[in-house]
Design a protein around this motif. Structure first.
Motif, mmCIF file in Angstrom:
data_model
loop_
_atom_site.group_PDB
_atom_site.id
_atom_site.type_symbol
_atom_site.label_atom_id
_atom_site.label_comp_id
_atom_site.label_asym_id
_atom_site.label_seq_id
_atom_site.Cartn_x
_atom_site.Cartn_y
_atom_site.Cartn_z
ATOM 1 N N THR A 266 0.851 -1.195 0.000
ATOM 2 C CA THR A 266 0.000 0.000 0.000
ATOM 3 C C THR A 266 0.884 1.241 0.000
ATOM 4 O OG1 THR A 266 -1.616 -1.177 1.369
ATOM 5 C CG2 THR A 266 -1.830 1.215 1.271
ATOM 6 N N VAL A 267 0.523 2.226 -0.790
ATOM 7 C CA VAL A 267 1.096 3.565 -0.654
ATOM 8 C C VAL A 267 -0.012 4.457 -0.105
ATOM 9 C CG1 VAL A 267 2.116 5.554 -1.815
ATOM 10 C CG2 VAL A 267 2.762 3.242 -2.522
ATOM 11 N N HIS A 268 0.329 5.206 0.943
ATOM 12 C CA HIS A 268 -0.689 6.035 1.591
ATOM 13 C C HIS A 268 -0.099 7.361 2.025
ATOM 14 C CE1 HIS A 268 0.836 5.414 5.748
ATOM 15 N NE2 HIS A 268 1.330 4.320 5.216
ATOM 16 N N GLU A 269 -1.010 8.299 2.263
ATOM 17 C CA GLU A 269 -0.610 9.589 2.802
ATOM 18 C C GLU A 269 -0.256 9.399 4.268
ATOM 19 O OE1 GLU A 269 -3.475 12.498 1.128
ATOM 20 O OE2 GLU A 269 -3.161 13.462 3.072
ATOM 21 N N ILE B 261 -5.467 6.061 1.510
ATOM 22 C CA ILE B 261 -4.755 5.143 0.615
ATOM 23 C C ILE B 261 -4.667 5.724 -0.794
ATOM 24 C CG2 ILE B 261 -4.963 2.888 -0.513
ATOM 25 C CD1 ILE B 261 -5.862 1.790 2.236
ATOM 26 N N LEU B 262 -3.439 5.726 -1.344
ATOM 27 C CA LEU B 262 -3.201 6.294 -2.677
ATOM 28 C C LEU B 262 -2.910 5.218 -3.709
ATOM 29 C CD1 LEU B 262 -0.969 9.242 -1.479
ATOM 30 C CD2 LEU B 262 -3.295 9.420 -2.382
ATOM 31 N N GLY B 263 -2.739 3.979 -3.267
ATOM 32 C CA GLY B 263 -2.514 2.899 -4.226
ATOM 33 C C GLY B 263 -2.250 1.586 -3.524
ATOM 34 N N TYR C 140 4.962 2.332 -6.390
ATOM 35 C CA TYR C 140 5.339 3.643 -5.825
ATOM 36 C C TYR C 140 5.580 4.675 -6.933
ATOM 37 C CZ TYR C 140 6.657 6.215 -1.522
ATOM 38 O OH TYR C 140 6.690 7.071 -0.444
ATOM 39 N N PRO C 141 6.342 4.323 -7.991
ATOM 40 C CA PRO C 141 6.502 5.308 -9.073
ATOM 41 C C PRO C 141 5.162 5.706 -9.705
ATOM 42 C CG PRO C 141 8.129 3.566 -9.291
ATOM 43 C CD PRO C 141 7.170 3.119 -8.230
ATOM 44 N N ALA C 142 4.256 4.757 -9.846
ATOM 45 C CA ALA C 142 2.955 5.073 -10.463
ATOM 46 C C ALA C 142 2.175 6.039 -9.578
ATOM 47 C CB ALA C 142 2.161 3.787 -10.698
ATOM 48 N N VAL C 143 2.204 5.819 -8.265
ATOM 49 C CA VAL C 143 1.484 6.714 -7.351
ATOM 50 C C VAL C 143 2.129 8.097 -7.336
ATOM 51 C CG1 VAL C 143 0.924 7.168 -4.930
ATOM 52 C CG2 VAL C 143 0.595 4.871 -5.870
ATOM 53 N N ARG D 7 -6.440 10.304 -6.857
ATOM 54 C CA ARG D 7 -7.220 9.061 -6.997
ATOM 55 C C ARG D 7 -6.292 7.867 -6.809
ATOM 56 N NH1 ARG D 7 -9.302 9.101 -12.708
ATOM 57 N NH2 ARG D 7 -7.336 10.229 -12.928
ATOM 58 N N PRO D 8 -6.750 6.849 -6.080
ATOM 59 C CA PRO D 8 -5.872 5.695 -5.832
ATOM 60 C C PRO D 8 -5.483 4.960 -7.101
ATOM 61 C CG PRO D 8 -7.838 5.615 -4.438
ATOM 62 C CD PRO D 8 -8.043 6.738 -5.405
ATOM 63 N N VAL D 9 -4.263 4.470 -7.131
ATOM 64 C CA VAL D 9 -3.762 3.613 -8.212
ATOM 65 C C VAL D 9 -4.002 2.173 -7.793
ATOM 66 C CG1 VAL D 9 -1.684 2.820 -9.408
ATOM 67 C CG2 VAL D 9 -1.951 5.252 -8.840
#
Ligand code: GAR
Length: 195
Positions: free
Chosen positions: A136-139, A149-151, A178-181, A191-193
């Protein structure tokens, strides 16, 4: 062009993927890689990629998290980042530090949050008998591993998996996610990836 600082504690493979992606039409550029561990292998990798580096050893501030963070803020603020990416940064940050960068600090965490915040995520997923794991990538917000959650990206948990085998499968997805987010986030799109 957005300015990105990346905080690491170890090998920095995610950091390197972010740095490699920030070229050409990417809306951001790396301005600093900083670590709480002067021996972190990722620092040399960042320097070799031409990114300025800084190290603030947290062991120089026993029991003084605020002192460590004040020292870390010096090179960080000097780099004037718009976005801060935590990429394998293994120190918990105080609410004071986090709130300085509210809405512009990201973290990558090797589980499908909200499952398994904290440490030993892969062992916990295997132990629980989960059929899938992921990243997960998140703020970053003051509560650990709990921000918007961002992706996310998923992988299967395979029969006989060890935490190491699962970690390697998840890490391959981390390097895509991570690069995509960051690309999307730096362009102002939250918007979440989903990979
Ligand atoms: C990555 O798997 C990242 O998700 C994890 O540390 C590893 C760093 O690897 N982060 C956390 O566990 C944060 N709580 P790297 O240094 O090769 O990018």
């Amino acid at each position: 062009m957005k300015r990105v600082a990346i905080l690491i504690s170890g090998g920095g493979s995610n950091m390197l993927r972010l740095v490699e992606d920030m070229q050409g039409d990417h809306p951001a550029r790396p301005v600093l890689v900083a670590s709480n561990d002067p021996a972190a292998a990722g620092l040399a990798r960042a320097a070799a990629a031409g990114v300025p580096i800084a190290a603030v050893d947290h062991r120089g501030f026993p029991g003084d998290r605020a002192g460590f963070e004040a020292a870390l803020l010096e090179p960080l603020l000097a780099a004037r980042p718009d976005i801060i990416c935590l990429a394998g940064f293994m120190r918990i940050l105080t609410p004071d530090f986090v709130s300085r960068f509210a809405g512009r600090m990201l973290n990558i965490h090797p589980s499908l949050l909200p499952k398994y915040p904290g440490l030993h995520t892969h062992a916990r997923a295997i132990e629980a008998g989960d059929a899938e794991a992921g990243v997960t990538v998140h703020e970053v917000t003051p509560e650990l591993d709990a921000g918007p959650i961002l992706g996310r990206a998923r992988v299967p948990v395979l029969p006989g998996d060890t935490p190491e085998a699962l970690a390697a499968r998840v890490l391959a997805q981390e390097h895509r996610l991570y690069p995509a987010v960051l690309r999307r986030f730096a362009a102002g799109d939250r918007r979440p990836v989903c990979l």
